[in-house]
Design a protein around this motif. Structure first.
Motif, PDB file in Angstrom:
ATOM      1  N   LYS A   2      53.359  31.091  47.723  1.00  0.00           N
ATOM      2  CA  LYS A   2      52.818  31.735  46.543  1.00  0.00           C
ATOM      3  C   LYS A   2      52.239  30.705  45.592  1.00  0.00           C
ATOM      4  N   GLU A   3      52.931  29.632  45.403  1.00  0.00           N
ATOM      5  CA  GLU A   3      52.473  28.607  44.464  1.00  0.00           C
ATOM      6  C   GLU A   3      51.208  27.944  44.969  1.00  0.00           C
ATOM      7  N   ALA A   4      51.088  27.726  46.243  1.00  0.00           N
ATOM      8  CA  ALA A   4      49.886  27.120  46.807  1.00  0.00           C
ATOM      9  C   ALA A   4      48.695  28.042  46.618  1.00  0.00           C
ATOM     10  N   LEU A   5      48.879  29.335  46.868  1.00  0.00           N
ATOM     11  CA  LEU A   5      47.775  30.291  46.679  1.00  0.00           C
ATOM     12  C   LEU A   5      47.396  30.385  45.197  1.00  0.00           C
ATOM     13  N   GLN A   6      48.388  30.407  44.321  1.00  0.00           N
ATOM     14  CA  GLN A   6      48.118  30.509  42.878  1.00  0.00           C
ATOM     15  C   GLN A   6      47.364  29.272  42.409  1.00  0.00           C
ATOM     16  N   GLY A   7      47.722  28.108  42.907  1.00  0.00           N
ATOM     17  CA  GLY A   7      47.017  26.882  42.519  1.00  0.00           C
ATOM     18  C   GLY A   7      45.561  26.937  42.914  1.00  0.00           C
ATOM     19  N   ASP A   8      45.265  27.433  44.110  1.00  0.00           N
ATOM     20  CA  ASP A   8      43.881  27.531  44.563  1.00  0.00           C
ATOM     21  C   ASP A   8      43.118  28.583  43.750  1.00  0.00           C
ATOM     22  N   CYS A   9      43.750  29.712  43.456  1.00  0.00           N
ATOM     23  CA  CYS A   9      43.090  30.769  42.676  1.00  0.00           C
ATOM     24  C   CYS A   9      42.806  30.280  41.264  1.00  0.00           C
ATOM     25  N   TYR A  12      39.737  27.868  41.632  1.00  0.00           N
ATOM     26  CA  TYR A  12      38.456  28.399  42.081  1.00  0.00           C
ATOM     27  C   TYR A  12      38.130  29.781  41.491  1.00  0.00           C
ATOM     28  N   ALA A  13      39.114  30.574  41.176  1.00  0.00           N
ATOM     29  CA  ALA A  13      38.852  31.914  40.624  1.00  0.00           C
ATOM     30  C   ALA A  13      39.799  32.166  39.452  1.00  0.00           C
ATOM     31  N   PRO A  14      39.452  31.653  38.282  1.00  0.00           N
ATOM     32  CA  PRO A  14      40.365  31.815  37.154  1.00  0.00           C
ATOM     33  C   PRO A  14      40.525  33.301  36.787  1.00  0.00           C
ATOM     34  N   GLY A  15      41.705  33.651  36.389  1.00  0.00           N
ATOM     35  CA  GLY A  15      41.987  35.025  35.987  1.00  0.00           C
ATOM     36  C   GLY A  15      42.713  35.811  37.046  1.00  0.00           C
ATOM     37  N   ILE A  16      42.803  35.309  38.241  1.00  0.00           N
ATOM     38  CA  ILE A  16      43.527  36.026  39.290  1.00  0.00           C
ATOM     39  C   ILE A  16      44.938  35.479  39.291  1.00  0.00           C
ATOM     40  N   GLU A  17      45.855  36.444  39.272  1.00  0.00           N
ATOM     41  CA  GLU A  17      47.256  36.032  39.275  1.00  0.00           C
ATOM     42  C   GLU A  17      47.912  36.630  40.501  1.00  0.00           C
TER      43      GLU A  17
END
Length: 177
Positions: A2-9, A12-17
């Motif tokens: 989860k943390e790895a995906l959140q870091g990438d989002c 690259y795509a701010p605002g996605i949680e």
């Protein structure tokens, strides 16, 4: 995860949680699973054979190094033994030379002393060769060879002073002349 995906989002795509991550175990068909297991088994066999080959190469290299080491050791020992034998031969040769020199010196000394003795005897004999000594020797020689005859007939032998004088005169001339 989860943390790895959140870091990438976030990057690259701010605002996605990302709130949660769910991973389900996929169902793999039996044929694919067998193929995968066979491939893994083959890969393991290849890795084992590669490792066996590396071990065999290392063993061969070790044996080669040991053989080279043994050969060098044998060559060194042989060289040392050869040098020792050469030194023994050289020592023996020197000893023989010394003995030869001692023998030669001893023989030369003996020869010199014999020569000196003979020369002194010759000088002494030369000094003895006087008319008086020769006359004495002549008389002694005649006296030693004198025979006494008994009977009516006596052999004719005249021991004349002139005969003796002539003999001594001849001997003296030979010595001085």
């Amino acid at each position: 995860m989860k943390e790895a995906l959140q870091g990438d989002c976030t990057r690259y795509a701010p605002g996605i949680e990302i709130l949660s991550v769910r991973v389900t175990k996929p169902t793999i068909p039996e044929s694919i699973r067998r193929n995968y297991e066979q491939m893994e088994e083959e890969r393991t066999k290849v890795l084992i054979s590669i490792e066996k080959q590396k071990v065999a190469e290392k063993e061969a290299e070790t044996q080669k190094k040991m053989a080279v080491s043994e050969a060098e050791k044998a060559a060194t020992v042989s060289k040392i033994m050869m040098e020792q034998k050469l030194m023994e031969k050289e020592s023996s040769r020197r000893q023989q030379e010394i003995e030869n020199q001692m023998y030669s010196a001893r023989e030369k000394s003996l020869a010199d002393s014999d020569f000196y003795r003979v020369m002194k005897e010759a000088e002494a004999n030369k000094l003895k060769l006087t008319p008086e000594f020769l006359e004495l020797r002549f008389i002694e020689a005649i006296a030693d060879n004198t025979k006494i005859f008994f009977g009516d007939k006596v052999p004719n032998m005249v021991l004349d002073q002139r005969l003796l004088g002539n003999f001594i005169q001849n001997m003296s001339n030979q010595v001085h002349g």
